[in-house]
Design a protein around this motif. Structure first.
Motif, PDB file in Angstrom:
ATOM      1  N   TYR A  60       9.251  47.301  30.820  1.00  0.00           N
ATOM      2  CA  TYR A  60       9.568  48.381  30.675  1.00  0.00           C
ATOM      3  C   TYR A  60       9.647  48.732  29.304  1.00  0.00           C
ATOM      4  O   TYR A  60       9.264  49.995  28.565  1.00  0.00           O
ATOM      5  N   THR A  82       5.649  61.016  27.453  1.00  0.00           N
ATOM      6  CA  THR A  82       6.790  60.053  27.044  1.00  0.00           C
ATOM      7  C   THR A  82       8.200  60.505  27.721  1.00  0.00           C
ATOM      8  O   THR A  82       9.106  59.621  28.055  1.00  0.00           O
ATOM      9  N   THR A 131      -3.029  54.987  37.030  1.00  0.00           N
ATOM     10  CA  THR A 131      -2.675  55.576  35.623  1.00  0.00           C
ATOM     11  C   THR A 131      -3.711  56.098  34.645  1.00  0.00           C
ATOM     12  O   THR A 131      -3.672  57.076  34.108  1.00  0.00           O
ATOM     13  N   ARG A 181      -2.343  50.483  38.148  1.00  0.00           N
ATOM     14  CA  ARG A 181      -3.090  50.454  36.764  1.00  0.00           C
ATOM     15  C   ARG A 181      -4.166  51.446  36.730  1.00  0.00           C
ATOM     16  O   ARG A 181      -4.493  52.274  35.864  1.00  0.00           O
ATOM     17  N   ASN A 210       2.677  54.354  36.068  1.00  0.00           N
ATOM     18  CA  ASN A 210       2.650  53.664  35.243  1.00  0.00           C
ATOM     19  C   ASN A 210       4.043  53.139  35.330  1.00  0.00           C
ATOM     20  O   ASN A 210       4.186  52.018  34.916  1.00  0.00           O
ATOM     21  N   THR A 222       4.320  50.400  38.112  1.00  0.00           N
ATOM     22  CA  THR A 222       3.352  49.033  37.663  1.00  0.00           C
ATOM     23  C   THR A 222       4.147  47.851  37.510  1.00  0.00           C
ATOM     24  O   THR A 222       3.920  46.762  37.853  1.00  0.00           O
ATOM     25  N   GLU A 259       8.572  59.633  31.411  1.00  0.00           N
ATOM     26  CA  GLU A 259       8.584  57.949  31.471  1.00  0.00           C
ATOM     27  C   GLU A 259       9.822  57.583  31.242  1.00  0.00           C
ATOM     28  O   GLU A 259      10.527  56.685  32.156  1.00  0.00           O
ATOM     29  N   THR A 279       8.283  47.134  26.576  1.00  0.00           N
ATOM     30  CA  THR A 279       7.146  47.340  26.012  1.00  0.00           C
ATOM     31  C   THR A 279       6.049  48.695  26.078  1.00  0.00           C
ATOM     32  O   THR A 279       5.551  49.345  25.365  1.00  0.00           O
ATOM     33  N   GLN A 280       6.415  49.170  27.503  1.00  0.00           N
ATOM     34  CA  GLN A 280       5.747  50.372  27.756  1.00  0.00           C
ATOM     35  C   GLN A 280       6.267  51.451  26.837  1.00  0.00           C
ATOM     36  O   GLN A 280       5.692  52.548  26.621  1.00  0.00           O
ATOM     37  N   LYS A 297       2.381  59.258  35.447  1.00  0.00           N
ATOM     38  CA  LYS A 297       3.581  58.465  34.620  1.00  0.00           C
ATOM     39  C   LYS A 297       4.240  57.774  35.916  1.00  0.00           C
ATOM     40  O   LYS A 297       4.616  56.715  35.731  1.00  0.00           O
TER      41      LYS A 297
END
Length: 604
Positions: free
Chosen positions: A298, A156, A85, A82, A47, A50, A159, A300-301, A44
């Protein structure tokens, strides 16, 4: 009397109780859990980093052509982030796989062991189909809960916290506030609606178990259904439950659609507000195009896992509901348990004594009343009486499937409650009236009397039970499958397999519960001679209906309505001219005493 859980699950329960029950099985793999969690955090972190490299790339490439240079550091950082991750995510999954499957195995094994330890009373009250379905759903629920918690919920949430921290660090508090506010509204809405939906899921589970229990019951008793032509009746019963299940399933689906609509609205509003705020920052000159890309990346992630988070949470709640019934099975009290100081029974010649035994399956319905008799070591005692007199109950108390309500059952002068159940039952062999075989081979069913016995020992037991020749006449011999509950064999063949199984066990105490009731006259005589030979050196309790099979017993007990009415040997009881003499006279004349109560045919 203990109460067992057989009805629908309650509308609400403490899910933390279920999680606490599961935790010891997960923590048994603590090293793997710790390593998997470390990989989760590293994945994370990579991620979240990135999009920062992506912002640097965009800003570096957004300068005038004369100043344009290849942003090698940003490109390498982006590629490494990437890769990290993906690498740490896969490593996390690989490490946690054994945790999930190992926990499922341990829980399933523990539930199975506990079910086998519960009393006969529990197993006479439960439905096999519903019970198996509860265990199946519960173990699947464990896998779902662990996988989605570790692979979705925790990553989640972690993040989200990191992204909010980055936005607060690089931009004003509005970005972090909008992100946290959107997520807070999403989670609150999901929790509220999901809690209201759980009643439909629990109703579906209860109806599913109920319908499955009826279906399995009908299939197990297939012949009885066909005898009475009740196929349509059984179908109606099953379809009635399934119709109610459909109603609950439809309500569940409609409420799911409403939940998805509300979640979509909240996410859309949050994303729109964040993009508006970042676009305004570019117009004002406070933010670059790279900043807009960063915020968009962010969003979108977070959008995909956050949208999936609603589904995962709902399914986790469903998994907890599924696990609920399985863990409730572990809450059933072991009615017959070994004492802390229970001793091992070890003898080859045992005495058995029933001393003033009182017992009833229900508190308001007594079966035995002050029953007393002795079986000396090596002696044979027969118990006779009308149906319902309590004959088979004696064997259940001797095996300690139930504890007596009053008095005591003694083996070698000591109360059976003083021995471990395993050592007590290892000393007792039984040939029951209703023989049930496992859906396996004939060899397996005979060897069940002594698991691990070699083929020679199995065949010796089969010869002693006069079934070896029949087995060898079959195309597959000892490997012939017997079918569900032994349905591929006749009643006499099943009973001879049961006799062989008990002979292989070679116990010092023998119980013959109508052991030859399903045999033809010729086979019965042959096996009676063999059983008499086998019983000669054993302490034997014979529960009989045909008096001709017990004339050589050392002592005969006549039970009437749970009380000892007469006792003595065959000749003495005939000379007494009482109940036993009347039963003998009726059977010799071709009448069946079992058609009526003993008290109805014998003068007081």
């Amino acid at each position: 009397m203990p109460r067992f859980h057989t009805g629908p699950a309650p509308a609400r329960r403490d899910d933390w109780h279920t999680l606490r029950a599961l935790w010891p099985y997960v923590w048994a793999f603590r090293a793997r859990v710790s390593l998997a969690f470390a990989c989760l955090v590293l994945a994370k972190v990579a991620n979240v980093v990135t999009p920062l490299y992506l912002k640097d790339l965009v800003d570096a490439l957004g300068v005038p052509g004369t100043l344009l240079a290849l942003p090698v550091a940003a490109l390498l950082g982006y590629g490494l982030a990437r890769l990290s991750t993906s690498l740490f995510g896969e490593l996390r999954d690989a490490l946690f796989a054994r945790v999930t499957q190992g926990a499922i195995r341990q829980v399933a094994s523990r539930v199975f062991e506990h079910l086998l330890s519960l009393s006969l009373r529990f197993h006479m009250q439960r439905r096999t189909g519903g019970l198996s379905r509860d265990i199946e759903r519960g173990t699947k629920g464990i896998g779902f809960l662990l996988n989605f918690t570790v692979f979705n919920i925790l990553p989640t949430l972690l993040e989200i916290a990191m992204v909010a921290g980055v936005l607060l660090w690089r931009y004003d508090w509005v970005f972090a506030a909008l992100t946290i506010g959107t997520i807070g509204a999403y989670v609150a809405f999901t929790l509220l609606v999901t809690e209201r939906r759980m009643v439909y899921r629990r109703s579906m589970n209860a109806l599913d178990s109920q319908a499955n229990g009826k279906a399995v019951d009908a299939l197990i008793n297939y012949e009885t259904v066909k005898y009475f032509g009740n196929e349509a009746y059984e179908h109606r019963r099953y379809d009635h439950d399934m119709a109610h299940w459909v109603d609950s399933a439809v309500r569940n689906q409609v409420s799911l659609n409403l939940l998805n609509m509300g979640q979509g609205m909240i996410i859309t509003l949050g994303i729109t507000a964040l993009l508006w705020r970042s676009a305004a920052g570019v117009v004002e000159g406070a933010m670059t195009v790279g900043d807009v890309v960063l915020v968009s990346a962010y969003l979108t992630q977070l959008y995909a896992p956050l949208n999936f988070l609603g589904f995962v949470y709902r399914e986790i709640r469903h998994a907890l509901a599924d696990m609920e019934r399985m863990f409730d099975l572990l809450g059933n009290r072991q009615e017959v348990a070994d004492r802390a100081d229970a001793r091992l029974l070890a003898t080859r010649r045992a005495t058995v004594r029933f001393r003033d035994v009182d017992f009833g399956y229900e508190s308001d319905r007594r079966i035995l009343h002050k029953v007393s008799f002795d079986i000396p070591a090596g002696a044979t005692v027969a118990v006779v009486g009308a149906s319902g007199a309590g004959k088979s109950t004696l064997s259940r108390l001797l095996f300690r499937f139930y504890d007596v309500d009053g008095g005591a059952v003694l083996v070698d002068g000591r109360d059976v409650r003083d021995y471990t159940q395993a050592s007590l039952r290892a000393h007792i062999g039984i040939v029951p009236q209703d023989t049930v075989l496992f859906n396996d081979s004939i060899a397996y069913n005979i060897a069940y009397g002594r698991p691990g016995a070699d083929q020679a020992a199995i065949e010796r037991a089969a010869r002693a039970a006069h079934i070896h020749a029949f087995i060898m006449s079959l195309p597959q011999g000892y490997e012939t499958p017997v079918g569900e509950r032994g349905l591929k064999l006749s009643g006499g063949e099943k009973q001879r397999v049961a006799i062989a199984r008990t002979l292989l066990k070679d116990p010092p105490i023998l119980v013959l519960d109508e052991a030859t009731s399903a045999l033809d006259t010729r086979t019965e005589r042959a096996i009676q001679d063999e059983l008499a030979q086998i019983a000669r050196d054993r302490t034997t309790l014979i529960i009989a209906h045909r008096l001709s099979t017990i004339v050589d017993a050392d002592r005969i007990i006549v039970l009437d309505a749970g009380r000892v009415a007469e006792e003595g040997d065959h000749a003495g009881l005939l000379a007494l001219g009482g109940r036993y003499a009347r039963m003998w006279q009726l059977q010799q004349s071709g009448l069946d005493e079992g058609q009526g109560n003993l008290t109805d045919t014998v003068p007081k």
